[in-house]
Design an enzyme around this catalytic site. Structure first.
Site, PDB file in Angstrom:
ATOM      1  N   LYS A  78     -26.963  94.904  29.719  1.00 25.46           N
ATOM      2  CA  LYS A  78     -26.746  93.459  29.638  1.00 25.46           C
ATOM      3  C   LYS A  78     -27.395  92.953  28.343  1.00 25.46           C
ATOM      4  CE  LYS A  78     -27.557  89.397  32.640  1.00 25.46           C
ATOM      5  NZ  LYS A  78     -28.136  88.965  33.939  1.00 25.46           N
ATOM      6  N   SER A 153     -24.738  86.723  36.982  1.00 23.82           N
ATOM      7  CA  SER A 153     -24.563  86.653  35.550  1.00 23.82           C
ATOM      8  C   SER A 153     -24.389  88.020  34.879  1.00 23.82           C
ATOM      9  CB  SER A 153     -25.771  85.953  34.916  1.00 23.82           C
ATOM     10  OG  SER A 153     -26.938  86.728  35.110  1.00 23.82           O
ATOM     11  N   SER A 177     -27.825  87.853  40.436  1.00 18.63           N
ATOM     12  CA  SER A 177     -27.016  88.293  39.295  1.00 18.63           C
ATOM     13  C   SER A 177     -26.745  89.785  39.156  1.00 18.63           C
ATOM     14  CB  SER A 177     -27.647  87.807  38.002  1.00 18.63           C
ATOM     15  OG  SER A 177     -27.321  86.458  37.806  1.00 18.63           O
TER      16      SER A 177
HETATM   17  N1  GLN Z   1     -26.121  82.247  39.775  1.00 18.54           N
HETATM   18  C1  GLN Z   1     -27.520  82.007  39.796  1.00 18.54           C
HETATM   19  C2  GLN Z   1     -27.868  81.052  38.679  1.00 18.54           C
HETATM   20  O1  GLN Z   1     -26.988  80.630  38.049  1.00 18.54           O
HETATM   21  C3  GLN Z   1     -28.278  83.301  39.639  1.00 18.54           C
HETATM   22  C4  GLN Z   1     -28.257  83.827  38.263  1.00 18.54           C
HETATM   23  C5  GLN Z   1     -29.106  85.046  38.096  1.00 18.54           C
HETATM   24  O2  GLN Z   1     -29.466  85.730  39.048  1.00 18.54           O
HETATM   25  N2  GLN Z   1     -29.493  85.296  36.850  1.00 18.54           N
HETATM   26  O3  GLN Z   1     -28.976  80.724  38.420  1.00 18.54           O
END
Ligand code: GLN
Length: 486
Positions: A78, A153, A177
């Site tokens: 990532k 994400s 995520s």
């Molecule tokens: N979807 C959640 C957010 O937008 C989690 C994102 C994540 O785990 N980085 O914060």
């Protein structure tokens, strides 16, 4: 079987028996990336020269009898992990030209093992999102249905593993995520306990919630990757000095007599029927394997999403203050004074979702509202943690859905942030509680979309969820299905 279809442990066998060289494996992956990238879009940066150089070095190590299980294995990361000398954007325009001067510890650890770096993967901007649509570098598409999101994400990480563009990948999980994209793309994804893996050199989103973890094709690979990155790091004072078990050796214990909790708040009436069907079938499979089910309750679940969006945004507003055009990030071309320079650089560099979060977080922390929002959220977080501690007195692991629905359509939720936030309803409580959880393939919807199953463990109970996951994988074939892209 094509090289790009192999798992880490399968490719390791091929490398050890000299049936494939690491350079051949790297070439096969790079060709695969080129072939499917126009449809999927998992990568922000591909590093072919670096991959071939890493692979040549790995072949020398293999030849010298100095290879570990990850030597010569092609991985992708990532774009939140700092990689020295290689552009790292975190999915943001503000870091469009950022070349880090040092690398994340988890990448360094894998590099020491001799892995091959294929490139950096797409993600939501600063890891804020559930669909990969907030990336400044375009959408990533779900390899199972390219009209749909891969999740987020770590959407690029999950899509790359599912599209067989990388043998495995690393992601991060602040509120879901790793697990949510793993579920939507049919891979295995694990969020370790807070403190299990070092976050040194990982761009911070919400520091009391962020964790690093693997996305892989199967549970064995997940155990291998976790073992390689876990452990204390003097560079990250939140990483805990707890011995790292041999996760792979723990896989085969079975689930006979295991007490699996079913939290009633996670089996709501709004659950997609395809998800419900997969959960029912999984429960049946575990029963057949000798596990016992216990009905439990996590009574503060309803407050988790609201609590998370106060704490995560508050921490984000503070973490993202460093992108000011001076210390880090894009600087505007023309600004009449210092304050204008800050404002314009940030306005030009950040995308809409990141701006929304900074505003929410700044508001929650502002004097006059601090007690009503931020402090209150911290108190509720403690109640959520206590829910888990109490429930784990009666069970060894918990089983829940990962997401309320399979992957949704690209564009379906972009204009409705609340709907988007609710897609993490089953994953967020685990981050607030600080414990570990994973997503494993557990079926397909009527439309052929993968459905994941979440296993939640006690703090530092990664061995136990991996063992539970492995038993399921041995008894089912969901993980063997492949997305057809070409
Ligand atoms: N979807 C959640 C957010 O937008 C989690 C994102 C994540 O785990 N980085 O914060």
């Amino acid at each position: 079987m094509d090289i790009f279809d192999l798992t880490i442990h399968e490719l390791h066998d091929e490398l050890m028996h000299r049936r494939i060289s690491s350079v051949e494996a790297a070439r096969a992956m790079l060709e695969r990336i080129k072939a499917v990238e126009p449809q999927v879009g998992s990568f922000i940066t591909v590093t072919p020269e670096r991959a071939l150089a890493d692979a040549a070095a790995a072949d020398l190590r293999i030849g010298a009898g100095d290879a570990g299980v990850l030597t010569g294995i092609p991985l992708a990361f990532k774009d939140i992990f700092l990689t020295e000398g290689i552009r790292t954007t975190c999915g943001s325009r503000i870091l469009n030209n950022f070349i880090p001067p040092y690398s994340a510890t988890c990448y360094e650890k894998l590099k020491e093992q001799g892995v091959v770096l294929l490139g950096k993967l797409n993600q939501d901007e600063f890891a804020m999102g559930s669909s990969n649509e907030s990336s400044a570098f375009g959408v990533t598409r779900n390899p199972w249905d390219t009209t749909r999101i891969p999740g987020g994400s770590s959407g690029g990480s999950a899509a790359a593993v599912a599209a067989r563009q990388a043998t495995a990948a690393l992601g991060t999980d602040t509120g879901g995520s790793i697990r949510q994209p793993a579920s939507h793309c049919g891979c295995v994804g694990l969020k370790p306990t807070y403190g299990r893996v070092s976050r040194y050199g990982v761009i911070a989103y919400a520091s009391s919630l962020d964790q690093v973890g693997p996305l892989t094709r199967d549970v064995t690979d997940c155990a291998i990757m976790l073992g390689a990155i876990a452990g204390h790091d003097p560079g990250d004072s939140t990483s805990v000095n707890v011995p790292v078990p041999n996760y792979r050796a723990a896989l085969a214990g079975g689930v006979k007599g295991l007490r699996i909790g079913l939290p009633k708040e996670y089996f709501i009436s709004g659950l997609d029927p395809d998800v419900q069907k997969s959960m029912d079938a999984a429960i049946e499979t575990y029963r057949r394997l000798g596990a016992e089910f216990v009905d439990i309750s996590l009574p503060h679940t309803d407050y988790a999403v609201a609590t998370y969006y106060l704490i995560a945004t508050a921490e984000a507003s503070s973490n993202l203050a460093r992108y000011d055009g001076v210390r880090f990030g894009h600087r505007t071309e023309a600004a009449p004074g210092l304050l204008d320079m800050y404002t314009r650089s940030r306005s030009e560099g950040f995308g809409a979702e990141v701006k929304r979060r900074i505003m929410l977080g700044t508001y929650a922390l502002s004097s006059g509202y601090y007690d009503a929002y931020y402090v209150k959220a911290q108190k509720v977080r403690t109640l959520i943690m206590q829910d888990f501690t109490a429930a784990f007195e009666a069970v060894d692991v918990m089983l829940t859905p990962v997401a309320p629905t399979p992957a949704f359509k690209i564009g379906e939720k972009v204009n409705d942030p609340l709907q988007m936030y609710l897609s993490d309803i089953f994953t967020i409580p685990v981050n607030l509680a600080g414990t570990c959880a994973m997503s494993i393939p557990a079926g397909f919807s009527a439309h052929g979309l993968p459905v994941g199953l979440q296993l939640i463990g006690k703090p530092f109970g990664e061995e136990s969820i991996l063992q539970t996951a492995y038993a399921f994988e041995q008894a089912t074939e969901w993980h063997l299905r492949k997305a057809v892209i070409l």
